[in-house]
Design a protein around this motif. Sequence first.
Motif, PDB file in Angstrom:
ATOM      1  N   PRO A 187       8.062  -0.813   6.657  1.00 27.40           N
ATOM      2  CA  PRO A 187       6.976   0.103   6.300  1.00 27.40           C
ATOM      3  C   PRO A 187       5.633  -0.336   6.870  1.00 27.40           C
ATOM      4  N   ARG A 202       3.891   3.200  -5.017  1.00 28.64           N
ATOM      5  CA  ARG A 202       3.120   3.547  -6.205  1.00 28.64           C
ATOM      6  C   ARG A 202       3.131   2.385  -7.185  1.00 28.64           C
ATOM      7  N   TRP A 230      -4.597   2.380  -3.279  1.00 31.07           N
ATOM      8  CA  TRP A 230      -5.957   2.754  -2.891  1.00 31.07           C
ATOM      9  C   TRP A 230      -6.619   3.667  -3.912  1.00 31.07           C
ATOM     10  N   ARG A 260      -4.548   9.605   6.136  1.00 27.87           N
ATOM     11  CA  ARG A 260      -5.132  10.024   4.875  1.00 27.87           C
ATOM     12  C   ARG A 260      -6.393  10.814   5.128  1.00 27.87           C
ATOM     13  N   PRO A 289       0.804  -1.232   0.000  1.00 33.24           N
ATOM     14  CA  PRO A 289       0.000   0.000   0.000  1.00 33.24           C
ATOM     15  C   PRO A 289       0.832   1.275   0.000  1.00 33.24           C
ATOM     16  N   TRP A 290       2.093   1.174   0.407  1.00 36.04           N
ATOM     17  CA  TRP A 290       2.904   2.395   0.502  1.00 36.04           C
ATOM     18  C   TRP A 290       3.721   2.654  -0.751  1.00 36.04           C
ATOM     19  N   LYS A 293       0.145   6.222  -9.275  1.00 33.00           N
ATOM     20  CA  LYS A 293      -0.943   6.108  -8.300  1.00 33.00           C
ATOM     21  C   LYS A 293      -0.594   5.125  -7.193  1.00 33.00           C
ATOM     22  N   PHE A 294      -1.228   5.355  -6.038  1.00 28.34           N
ATOM     23  CA  PHE A 294      -1.118   4.398  -4.954  1.00 28.34           C
ATOM     24  C   PHE A 294      -2.231   3.369  -5.091  1.00 28.34           C
ATOM     25  N   ASP A 324       0.254   9.268   2.281  1.00 26.68           N
ATOM     26  CA  ASP A 324      -0.025   8.706   0.973  1.00 26.68           C
ATOM     27  C   ASP A 324      -0.813   7.410   1.015  1.00 26.68           C
ATOM     28  N   TRP A 325      -0.728   6.731   2.147  1.00 21.73           N
ATOM     29  CA  TRP A 325      -1.293   5.379   2.068  1.00 21.73           C
ATOM     30  C   TRP A 325      -2.011   4.875   3.297  1.00 21.73           C
TER      31      TRP A 325
END
Lengths: 312, 255, 255, 272, 272
Positions: free
Chosen positions: E179, B95, B136, E267, B92-93, B133-134, E261-262
């Motif tokens: 992460p 791109r 999500w 967010r 998820p972190w 894009k990520f 970002d995630w």
Amino acid sequence: GTEKETAENGLIPITLQTDWYAQAEHGGFYQAVVEGYYEEVGLDVTIQQGGPNAMGTQKVVSQSVEFGIGRADDIVVHAANKLPLVIVSALMQHDPQALLVHEESGINSFKDLDGRTVMATPGAAMIRFLEKRFDISINLVPLDFGMSRFLADVNFVQQCFITNEPYYIKKEGANAKTLLIADSGYDPYRVIFTSRGYATKNPEIVKAFVAASNKGWKSYMAGPREKANALITQLHPKMTEEFLNYSVKAMIENHLIEGNEAEDQTGLIQPKRMQGLIDNLLEVGVIDTSVDAHDLAPTKYLPADLQAMVTK
Amino acid sequence: MTTNSNNIPMVRLAGAHKRFGETTVLEDINFQAAKGEFISLVGPSGCGKSTLLKIIAGLHSLSEGEVVVDGMNPKNAREEMAFIFQEANLLPWKRVQQNTELPLKLRGESTERRVETARKMLELVNLSHALDKFPWQLSGGMRMRVSIARALTLAPRVLLLDEPFGALDEMTRDNLNEDLLRIHARDQWTAFFVTHSAAEAVFLSNKVVVLSANPGRISQVIEIDLPKERNAELREGSAYLNYVAKVSNAIRTVH
Amino acid sequence: MTTNSNNIPMVRLAGAHKRFGETTVLEDINFQAAKGEFISLVGPSGCGKSTLLKIIAGLHSLSEGEVVVDGMNPKNAREEMAFIFQEANLLPWKRVQQNTELPLKLRGESTERRVETARKMLELVNLSHALDKFPWQLSGGMRMRVSIARALTLAPRVLLLDEPFGALDEMTRDNLNEDLLRIHARDQWTAFFVTHSAAEAVFLSNKVVVLSANPGRISQVIEIDLPKERNAELREGSAYLNYVAKVSNAIRTVH
Amino acid sequence: MASTSKKIQSALLPITSGAIILAVWYLISYWYGRSVGYDVQRIIIPFPHQITSALWSEREVLWQSTRQTALSALIGFVAAVSVGYALSMLLASAVWVKKALYPWVLVLQMTPVVVLAPIFVLWMGQGLPSITAITFMIGFFPVVANTTMGLVSTDRNLLDLFEMSNATKAQEILHLRVPYAMPYFLTGMKIAGTLAPIGAISGDLFAGSSQGGVGGIGYMVILYNSQLKIPELFATALVACMLGFVFVGCVNWLHWYLLKDWHDSARKVENT
Amino acid sequence: MASTSKKIQSALLPITSGAIILAVWYLISYWYGRSVGYDVQRIIIPFPHQITSALWSEREVLWQSTRQTALSALIGFVAAVSVGYALSMLLASAVWVKKALYPWVLVLQMTPVVVLAPIFVLWMGQGLPSITAITFMIGFFPVVANTTMGLVSTDRNLLDLFEMSNATKAQEILHLRVPYAMPYFLTGMKIAGTLAPIGAISGDLFAGSSQGGVGGIGYMVILYNSQLKIPELFATALVACMLGFVFVGCVNWLHWYLLKDWHDSARKVENT
Ligand SMILES: Nc1ncnc2c1ncn2[C@@H]1O[C@H](COP(=O)(O)OP(=O)(O)OP(=O)(O)O)[C@@H](O)[C@H]1O
Ligand SMILES: Nc1ncnc2c1ncn2[C@@H]1O[C@H](COP(=O)(O)OP(=O)(O)OP(=O)(O)O)[C@@H](O)[C@H]1O
Ligand SMILES: [Mg+2]
Ligand SMILES: [Mg+2]
């Protein structure tokens, strides 16, 4: 290591660990510094201020500092526990330790302390002595170095220095009085001590330090004290001239430094009085093996004039 | 198609059983695939297709029996395998671009080659516009396409695909089918392909393995004897449609 | 089929635009669905089908335009809606049975009714044997089926289905298609059904909406004029197959 | 059989590392003692056996003070965990609540105990209530910080699911955010568990008393320290550690019990 | 425009709650003062304005001691975070490492600082190194506990992905577990941030010196306490809090920066 190199200026560096932040009760040492008494005898003395956890004994026995100051009874207890300590000189003939009580509390003597709550250092020999001597029981709460609880509660009793806390209490306008422990028949010296190893290896340095400190104390008590007090306030910024004067006055009035005898006894340790203290401690069970006063507090490090005053 | 490969099996399962606790999920699986074979696995939901793929990948251990990949324990053959999981499993972190590069990065490829290969594969799955894009921010189908691109960046000798095209529209799916066949013709990896579409299974494979459920067993192996070159035209041919019907029926009977 | 419903639209979108940041995902969507209509949405991956469903559900707000469900703002019409998400979205700490009961539990239904309804729906999706499993013990298709059962426990007036059958085998899929039509015939909810299968779209719906991509727009609405009663036989009929081809072509042209 | 030998192995590991630590300790003590004398070494870094024999000879006093401290630690711990948990839920219940309260929760956490202690003592008197309050103060923030983080980390998709079900805020918190935050909460609880005995000891320093002849562990710490009974001091620290282990052990069990079914941190891996 | 008014609103909230707390404080002080006299009230619960005026009159001294404490707090904080982080990774690198070391990490955390302080002082001397070591001791465990939890919570499916890529253990930790554990780690860091000033103050009490005329905040705490300057004591606490806020603020910024970002916790929600 003990064998410190001689510094570039030819002076031997020495550290004295005090028990609290710079204050009038250390005035003589600062006097000796500012008046150059230590330099005169070839010493370069650093005074390391203490605080709530000065750990002077640990530092001295582990030889990370050369000298410490403290109450004689504590040193006796440590010596009974086989710590290699030597008392080299008295600092005060009478300890300023006292109990602070409210006028309204109805406490007029040590006997009246029975069942009271007293804020003091846990394990302090003096409290155990008081309990035995007067057959009383005290509810001890650990000292937190504050006084607010004393002020908020008229039945509260607190350990203090007669040279310190009463000043602030008076400023707050409370009616407090003090019971000097020395008046209870329990009257230890305040002393300068070092480690056995250091004393054995450097008797001349010890003698020099004791002599210069002694001179400093005499000079401080006689005055003028401005230079030493200036140094103290510089080292300990919250210290005020007024407070220093109050402390000095208390020391003078109570003959803490030179004693109540006719003669000025500044720095003197009488082995007999020392032995009496040891016997007292043994009697009330604070220590369970005796200590030889001559061994713990030999008079050989004292200046010649004081040695002459020792009663055999 | 089976004949064009040498005879050492690339993947071999012998007497393979898999139990999760008390329940037996796979029972007595015996099967082998030669180099370059394209095997489809079909069967009802929950019959053990994903489990079988994970066993070949060495992610699940067998309760009984043996699995060999290129003559090795699967765990030692990981470098030769690529796996497209049933879920997209993107980080998820990261791109899209970085997610695609990941396996190459882990293998220590140079940045240049990594970036280039990832770009190429993302172009193949029509995601060149979404590199930054990520996860999500992607639709379900887009996420799956990233996962496909990621596996294709590796040049594996065994490719394991777990319903890779289930979330894609027909057109994308057909295109990817053809791309897959083209790459396969070139690189000759062995493929295990799980799908629910009989048509897709027939179009892609030379063998369709039909699994039955509770416990999962091999109920039928249908050889697809269609020309090697397959394209959109083939889909209209009756041979093809017959095979589709055959596979379809086979699936219905195991239920 | 459109005519049998009264004329107040159940769902209405007027001049609807949706932007995520800079990018426009849906552009000028104008559409309405009457009570009982079964609308399929088809279109390339990433064109905005899920987004559209979430807008109708009130989970995404519109950047421009208007959406009305049963005369209300979607957020106020939640009680009348059920949503089968593209991902299964199960609670990992609950067993299959409890996961299925969840919406009823949140609505304060009695334990008895909850348990019973959940059991019935899990039976419908063939999961009666897995009531006590946790989500991680399920296959991908099984998870999706739990999610379907969960939505069906509600008796909604609007049902939103986002590729519910993508991960299922043909047989299960066909059965569920028929079940869905049966329930629909009984309860007459309005359905929005996202799928990638033209055949499925035609089989189920009375209208197929074809969306184009980048930005998502309605490119075509194909009315399916087939008899109301639909069954396996219908699938062989030429009318049906023509519609499928028509939808298929429509999808291909929007690419 | 393999599992038995595994069990033995996994018990051997901390024992081995413990033995190594002990050996290093002995070496340092020994080396230190050689250079400054063993009388000094004893009050700086006592030999482990000196500590255990001090533990034995002081066992009665220590047992009594441990009981006293354990009680304050337990109450403080329970209070920290439950109040912290409740507070986190309150903070998570609405953004404005968090905006309004969180800074003050932080202030509470960051105010040195020496400032608060006199107020507590004044209000609650010397003894258990005050000690407990101080223990609570020291342990509650990790619970709040962790649980709050867990509550706000909840998966958007699951939140959508709840929104579609018309779930009330309370239901959302109870049925979704709370279980989702469980791993975070348990970690906070573990930290609170290690802090509880330390908190009780500090509380003892500020608000304890020797009523009835025995004080809590904090009281013994000052006592031994002022009498330079350093082996006894270390023995007291050992007791404090063991107390902490009891708390952490309970939390670990709870962790395993609550998460074993579903969370990766507690689930045994099926394969390999 | 709506966003500006929102901003104002969200600034108003803590101010409003602050005003309420202030009012309650005044009430309590006032009530207490009426019952026991304002001289006593001033040294137990001073009025807020007494505190701020003490803050003002002592600003120079406090500024100096704050600078000193801030330095120890900062170094201790950085050490706690980095050593804690490294230790967590070590613990996560293999099960046997964790089995062998974790109990001893716990022991370190649970040993009362009063026992460790003398050892530190003897080894490192009075002053910054010892104070920093004590700060470190107080702050490192929350980082370890949280990060370790995060590292072992990693999604099985992603681990499978890495296993398929033949990732080394180091890669798995660096590119996946680290992460993934970031939200946990940041929470631990936040807790360490609130503990750092408290740790530095305690360190000051145990190992500080006022050598050179300036002591840290801990020194001021003792001093004011022994001189009955209670409003000044509260002002010092206020300063300690502000110091803590700086740390927490930095961590919050880092949280936002790293996770925006995630991660759902940072967010902004797109819809509604
Ligand atoms: N939260 C978001 N932020 C930014 N962009 C988004 C977000 N959600 C979706 N998108 C973008 O919106 C577009 C439409 O997404 P959507 O999920 O609606 O597609 P879809 O038609 O359902 O595709 P699929 O068939 O693959 O599920 C995609 O290009 C996606 O990248
Ligand atoms: N980790 C596990 N623990 C216990 N049971 C499991 C586990 N993983 C899978 N199962 C069970 O094993 C069976 C096979 O699962 P698998 O995922 O292989 O099915 P599948 O054929 O891939 O199904 P689908 O088409 O739905 O993806 C299922 O019944 C499932 O419940
Ligand atoms: Mg599967
Ligand atoms: Mg979608």
